[in-house]
Motif scaffolding. Structure first.
Motif, PDB file in Angstrom:
ATOM      1  N   GLU A 159      40.876  33.996  24.542  1.00 56.05           N
ATOM      2  CA  GLU A 159      40.989  35.371  24.569  1.00 56.05           C
ATOM      3  C   GLU A 159      39.640  35.738  25.214  1.00 56.05           C
ATOM      4  OE1 GLU A 159      41.997  36.624  20.827  1.00 56.05           O
ATOM      5  OE2 GLU A 159      44.228  36.367  21.090  1.00 56.05           O
ATOM      6  N   LYS A 160      39.258  35.143  26.468  1.00 54.10           N
ATOM      7  CA  LYS A 160      37.845  35.770  27.011  1.00 54.10           C
ATOM      8  C   LYS A 160      38.265  36.793  27.913  1.00 54.10           C
ATOM      9  CE  LYS A 160      35.429  32.323  25.558  1.00 54.10           C
ATOM     10  NZ  LYS A 160      34.336  32.615  24.736  1.00 54.10           N
ATOM     11  N   THR A 161      37.385  37.603  28.157  1.00 57.40           N
ATOM     12  CA  THR A 161      37.588  38.606  29.384  1.00 57.40           C
ATOM     13  C   THR A 161      37.145  37.907  30.730  1.00 57.40           C
ATOM     14  OG1 THR A 161      36.867  40.425  27.888  1.00 57.40           O
ATOM     15  CG2 THR A 161      36.792  40.836  30.481  1.00 57.40           C
ATOM     16  N   ILE A 162      38.251  38.005  31.604  1.00 54.54           N
ATOM     17  CA  ILE A 162      38.006  37.105  32.753  1.00 54.54           C
ATOM     18  C   ILE A 162      38.202  37.928  34.176  1.00 54.54           C
ATOM     19  CG2 ILE A 162      39.184  35.164  34.091  1.00 54.54           C
ATOM     20  CD1 ILE A 162      40.037  33.908  31.464  1.00 54.54           C
ATOM     21  N   VAL A 163      37.259  38.146  34.751  1.00 55.30           N
ATOM     22  CA  VAL A 163      37.291  38.576  36.122  1.00 55.30           C
ATOM     23  C   VAL A 163      37.591  37.357  37.101  1.00 55.30           C
ATOM     24  CG1 VAL A 163      36.183  40.080  37.875  1.00 55.30           C
ATOM     25  CG2 VAL A 163      35.882  40.562  35.199  1.00 55.30           C
ATOM     26  N   PHE A 164      38.669  37.659  37.919  1.00 55.86           N
ATOM     27  CA  PHE A 164      39.145  36.225  38.624  1.00 55.86           C
ATOM     28  C   PHE A 164      39.238  37.049  40.219  1.00 55.86           C
ATOM     29  CE2 PHE A 164      41.915  33.332  40.685  1.00 55.86           C
ATOM     30  CZ  PHE A 164      41.588  31.931  40.045  1.00 55.86           C
ATOM     31  N   ILE A 165      38.572  36.325  41.048  1.00 58.14           N
ATOM     32  CA  ILE A 165      38.487  36.645  42.411  1.00 58.14           C
ATOM     33  C   ILE A 165      39.394  35.744  43.303  1.00 58.14           C
ATOM     34  CG2 ILE A 165      37.038  36.949  44.648  1.00 58.14           C
ATOM     35  CD1 ILE A 165      36.447  38.975  42.027  1.00 58.14           C
ATOM     36  N   THR A 166      40.325  36.347  43.972  1.00 54.80           N
ATOM     37  CA  THR A 166      41.221  35.344  44.855  1.00 54.80           C
ATOM     38  C   THR A 166      41.268  35.941  46.163  1.00 54.80           C
ATOM     39  OG1 THR A 166      43.110  34.012  45.039  1.00 54.80           O
ATOM     40  CG2 THR A 166      43.237  36.105  43.718  1.00 54.80           C
ATOM     41  N   HIS A 167      41.824  35.539  47.237  1.00 57.42           N
ATOM     42  CA  HIS A 167      42.555  36.077  48.466  1.00 57.42           C
ATOM     43  C   HIS A 167      44.066  35.860  48.209  1.00 57.42           C
ATOM     44  CE1 HIS A 167      42.152  31.941  49.659  1.00 57.42           C
ATOM     45  NE2 HIS A 167      43.033  31.894  50.278  1.00 57.42           N
ATOM     46  N   ASP A 168      44.554  35.136  47.421  1.00 62.10           N
ATOM     47  CA  ASP A 168      46.003  34.630  47.189  1.00 62.10           C
ATOM     48  C   ASP A 168      46.816  35.679  46.431  1.00 62.10           C
ATOM     49  OD1 ASP A 168      48.524  33.563  46.599  1.00 62.10           O
ATOM     50  OD2 ASP A 168      47.643  31.605  46.876  1.00 62.10           O
ATOM     51  N   LEU A 169      47.665  36.455  47.058  1.00 61.18           N
ATOM     52  CA  LEU A 169      48.493  37.328  46.200  1.00 61.18           C
ATOM     53  C   LEU A 169      49.261  36.664  45.266  1.00 61.18           C
ATOM     54  CD1 LEU A 169      49.140  40.109  45.571  1.00 61.18           C
ATOM     55  CD2 LEU A 169      50.885  40.150  47.383  1.00 61.18           C
TER      56      LEU A 169
END
Length: 401
Positions: free
Chosen positions: A214-224
């Protein structure tokens, strides 16, 4: 209060960034600012909030500003303008020493390139951040072992990076980030270097871990597809600006502009939508108070040939059919129970759309959507499944059984 709050966050790369900010305030485009000043707008007045415990995905094409944005969140890059608050604390106003403590204890980052030390064992790689902090050997060893077990690498402590596959190396990178027990994980294209099958496995792994952590996650991606699969909410960026923020369903069903429309037009909706997205309110009768006559009348009123039966607490009992109920009425029976068919198709609200297609095409009755306590939440009719797959909306609430 939001875990992370970003307000008018801006980053300009160049010698006179304040000049560029003035042009931004005049709503000049990124290209216009580059032509006039020679400076590049990396992030343009980004504002959003990230709630505690959610996976918040930031996505866009190369050059959209997403990787710059995530580095502004922990001040690996200093902003030109704007604010970032973490737990209500403005990161722009804290000292370098305080910022180091935030990075060490509150935020951890996982990069696309694993960044493992080749001559350190897996255990030593995971311990590294704690070692830098001066944590004593026994404590950091215990934390590292716990993190490796969490990501499924127990037993690999004495191996070296070149003895592990790419997916396993990325798990080491994740374990190293988790060893600090941060509140926030920043993941910059963390799975982009992996083969498609391994990448999907890592997405599954992350979702399973998130249920435990249950972390707060900011996830970067170029893949929709990746964004839709793992994100609780998604931010789409273009030319440094945020175009839209919303849930996966928001993005698919209500794209903010033509740019987002082009993004989502080729998405396989069957992998994104769930039973909960397409279920409709069911007509029901209550076995504890309604008899065959009420059931028959309700089916006639709504022009359906079967109706689901529940108890007072909405717990599913089964389904009855019009021909059998009509016979019960003719025979002057008052108890509905003997006519209830208990063997009915059921799914949970989070069942993916692609798992519903075969079931809906072969079932004679609508599919019941039930929760863990078998309470009836809704029903799925065939036309809704087909409409969701085609991208069309269905507003009718009729059964096609």
């Amino acid at each position: 209060m939001a875990k992370i709050k970003v307000q008018s966050l801006t980053k300009v790369f160049g010698k006179r960034p304040k000049q560029a900010v003035k042009l931004i305030n005049k709503e000049k485009s990124k290209d216009d600012i580059l032509k006039e000043t020679g400076m590049t707008v990396g992030v343009n007045q980004a504002s959003f909030e990230v709630e505690e415990g959610e996976i918040f995905v930031i996505m866009g094409l190369s050059g959209s500003g997403k990787s710059t944005l995530v580095r502004l969140l922990n001040r690996l890059i200093d902003p030109t303008d704007g604010n970032v608050w973490v737990d209500g604390e403005d990161l722009a106003k804290i000292s370098d020493k305080e910022l180091r403590e935030v990075r060490r204890k509150k935020m951890s980052m996982v990069f696309q390139k694993f960044g493992l030390f080749p001559f350190r064992s897996i255990q030593e790689n995971v311990e590294y951040g704690l070692e830098v902090q001066g944590v004593e050997k026994s404590k950091r060893s215990a934390k590292a072992s716990s993190s490796l077990e969490l990501v499924g690498l127990k037993g690999y402590e004495d191996k070296y990076p070149d003895e592990l596959s790419g997916g396993m190396q990325q798990r080491v990178g994740l374990a190293r980030a988790l060893a600090n027990d941060p509140d926030i994980l920043l993941m910059d294209e963390a799975f982009s270097a992996l083969d498609p099958l391994i990448r999907k496995d890592m997405q599954d792994e992350l979702l399973e871990l998130q249920e435990k952590m249950e972390k707060t996650i900011v996830f970067i991606t170029h893949d929709l597809d990746e964004a839709l699969r793992i994100g609780d909410r998604i931010t789409i960026m273009k030319d440094g600006s945020i175009v839209q923020v919303g849930t996966p369903e928001d993005i698919l069903t209500n794209p903010a502009d033509d740019y987002v429309k082009r993004f989502v037009e080729d998405v396989d909706r069957s992998k994104v939508f769930t039973a909960e997205n397409i279920m409709v309110r069911p007509e029901t009768v209550n076995v504890e108070k309604d008899g065959p006559r009420v059931a028959l009348q309700r089916m006639r009123d709504t022009n359906i040939s079967s109706i689901y039966v529940t108890k007072r607490n909405k717990q599913l009992s089964g389904i009855v059919h019009v021909d059998e109920v009509s016979q019960a009425v003719k025979n002057k029976h008052t108890d509905l129970t003997p006519y209830i068919h208990k063997d009915v198709p059921t799914v949970t609200p989070d069942t993916p759309l692609h798992d519903l297609f075969d079931l809906s095409s072969t079932s004679r009755v609508p599919i019941a959507v039930v929760d863990e306590e078998r309470k009836l939440k809704g029903i799925i009719i065939r036309s809704k499944v087909l409409a969701a797959l085609s991208g069309n909306e269905v507003t009718t609430n009729e059964s096609d059984s």
